[in-house]
Motif scaffolding. Structure first.
Motif, PDB file in Angstrom:
ATOM      1  N   ILE A 147     -15.749  18.895 138.317  1.00  0.00           N
ATOM      2  CA  ILE A 147     -15.843  19.507 136.992  1.00  0.00           C
ATOM      3  C   ILE A 147     -14.886  20.691 136.865  1.00  0.00           C
ATOM      4  O   ILE A 147     -14.772  21.285 135.792  1.00  0.00           O
ATOM      5  N   TYR A 148     -14.211  21.022 137.938  1.00  0.00           N
ATOM      6  CA  TYR A 148     -13.128  22.009 137.880  1.00  0.00           C
ATOM      7  C   TYR A 148     -12.243  21.795 139.093  1.00  0.00           C
ATOM      8  O   TYR A 148     -12.735  21.660 140.213  1.00  0.00           O
ATOM      9  N   VAL A 149     -10.926  21.760 138.885  1.00  0.00           N
ATOM     10  CA  VAL A 149      -9.966  21.660 139.984  1.00  0.00           C
ATOM     11  C   VAL A 149      -8.725  22.447 139.610  1.00  0.00           C
ATOM     12  O   VAL A 149      -8.212  22.326 138.497  1.00  0.00           O
ATOM     13  N   SER A 150      -8.244  23.284 140.527  1.00  0.00           N
ATOM     14  CA  SER A 150      -6.986  23.989 140.324  1.00  0.00           C
ATOM     15  C   SER A 150      -6.249  24.092 141.647  1.00  0.00           C
ATOM     16  O   SER A 150      -6.838  24.475 142.665  1.00  0.00           O
ATOM     17  N   HIS A 151      -4.956  23.749 141.628  1.00  0.00           N
ATOM     18  CA  HIS A 151      -4.119  23.872 142.820  1.00  0.00           C
ATOM     19  C   HIS A 151      -3.338  25.180 142.814  1.00  0.00           C
ATOM     20  O   HIS A 151      -2.492  25.396 143.691  1.00  0.00           O
TER      21      HIS A 151
END
Length: 301
Positions: free
Chosen positions: A104-108
């Motif tokens: 429900i949330y992903v950031s690289h």
């Protein structure tokens, strides 16, 4: 001098196929559909060596994940606009990614600027609804689908032409700080222990919202810890890059050109963000206009 053994025909064919897939405009099987931009220089460097080819990778990420469940029940998350986001649950293990689990949330990328204003709403895709309370009996604790806050460091798999190359690359990885690296056969896994995995909430009994177990201050602490790990993860990745470049005497490698599909996805994501921002402003303007148009009750008498 010992004779240098060249790559086998099988390895050459596998590498050609992998590189073709890497530069293909079609999406691959990963959730993102292609390699992370942050790790492309390292991938290009390794793939420039005739005896090495990368097979999978992640530059490092911070993520929030809803566990899967172990029954045949399906659930839905409801966003703030009333739209349904169905989770098809086919069964999974405790804490696992099967059974209808969902990111429900992903950031690289590490957060830019201050995290003082961070809250639960910043860690959810699509404005998923946050519940303030949930009536759950103790008997239901074993069936909860927990929400995990995760930081996962860089991980990279490299197919080597022979065990000698795998062993050399392993030494470079360990020297750079990726001490959990190892190889099976001629496939090397480059990894380290810069991880965070903390339960921060759970899916409500009704399955239509998320119930927080921690407050915003705790989330800010986790995010600050993730920023520190992002920095260390980048430092180790850069050391590994320089070690590979120097040890194998590899020159500068041109950065891979963004494919049409990658550019389309990036532009689409940018467009969706702009649409959400524009919609929020429009709704706020409409609400203000409605409030201003309503006459006070005393004026109607």
């Amino acid at each position: 001098m010992p004779q240098v053994v060249g790559p086998s025909a099988t390895f050459i064919a596998k590498k050609a196929h992998i590189l073709k897939e890497l530069t293909s405009p079609l999406r691959d099987s990963s959730p993102k559909g292609g390699p992370d931009e942050q790790i492309l220089p390292l991938l290009n460097l390794i793939n420039s060596h005739p005896l090495l080819v990368t097979t999978s990778s992640c530059a490092g990420r911070v993520a929030v994940y809803v566990e899967g469940i172990r029954t045949g029940k399906s659930t839905q998350l409801v966003d703030d606009e009333g739209g349904d986001a169905t989770i098809d649950a086919r069964g999974g293990s405790v804490g696992g990614k099967g059974g209808g689990g969902r990111w429900i949330y992903v950031s690289h990328d590490e957060p830019i600027g201050t995290i003082e204003t961070w809250s639960w709403s910043d860690l959810l895709f699509d404005g998923i609804h946050i519940a303030t309370d949930d009536s759950v009996n103790n008997d239901d604790l074993c069936s909860r689908r927990y929400v995990h806050f995760k930081f996962e460091p860089m991980i990279l798999h490299v197919l080597c032409a022979n065990s000698e190359m795998a062993n050399k690359l392993l030494g470079m990885a360990v020297a750079a700080g990726f001490r959990e690296s190892g190889y099976n056969g001629n496939i090397l896994a480059v990894r380290c222990s810069l991880r965070i995995d903390a339960p921060v909430g759970y899916l409500s009994t009704s399955g239509d919202s998320i119930v927080p177990l921690v407050d915003d201050n705790y989330l800010k602490t986790l995010m600050q810890m993730s920023i520190e790990r992002f920095i260390e993860n980048r430092r180790r990745t850069e050391r590994f890059f320089e070690g590979v470049k120097k040890s194998f005497n590899l020159g500068d490698v041109e950065e891979r050109v963004e494919t049409k599909e990658e550019r389309r996805i990036r532009k689409r994501e940018e467009g969706l963000r702009k649409q959400r921002d524009s919609l929020c402003k429009t709704v706020a303007t409409m609400m203000e206009a409605v409030e201003n148009s309503i006459e006070p009750e005393s004026a109607l008498q």
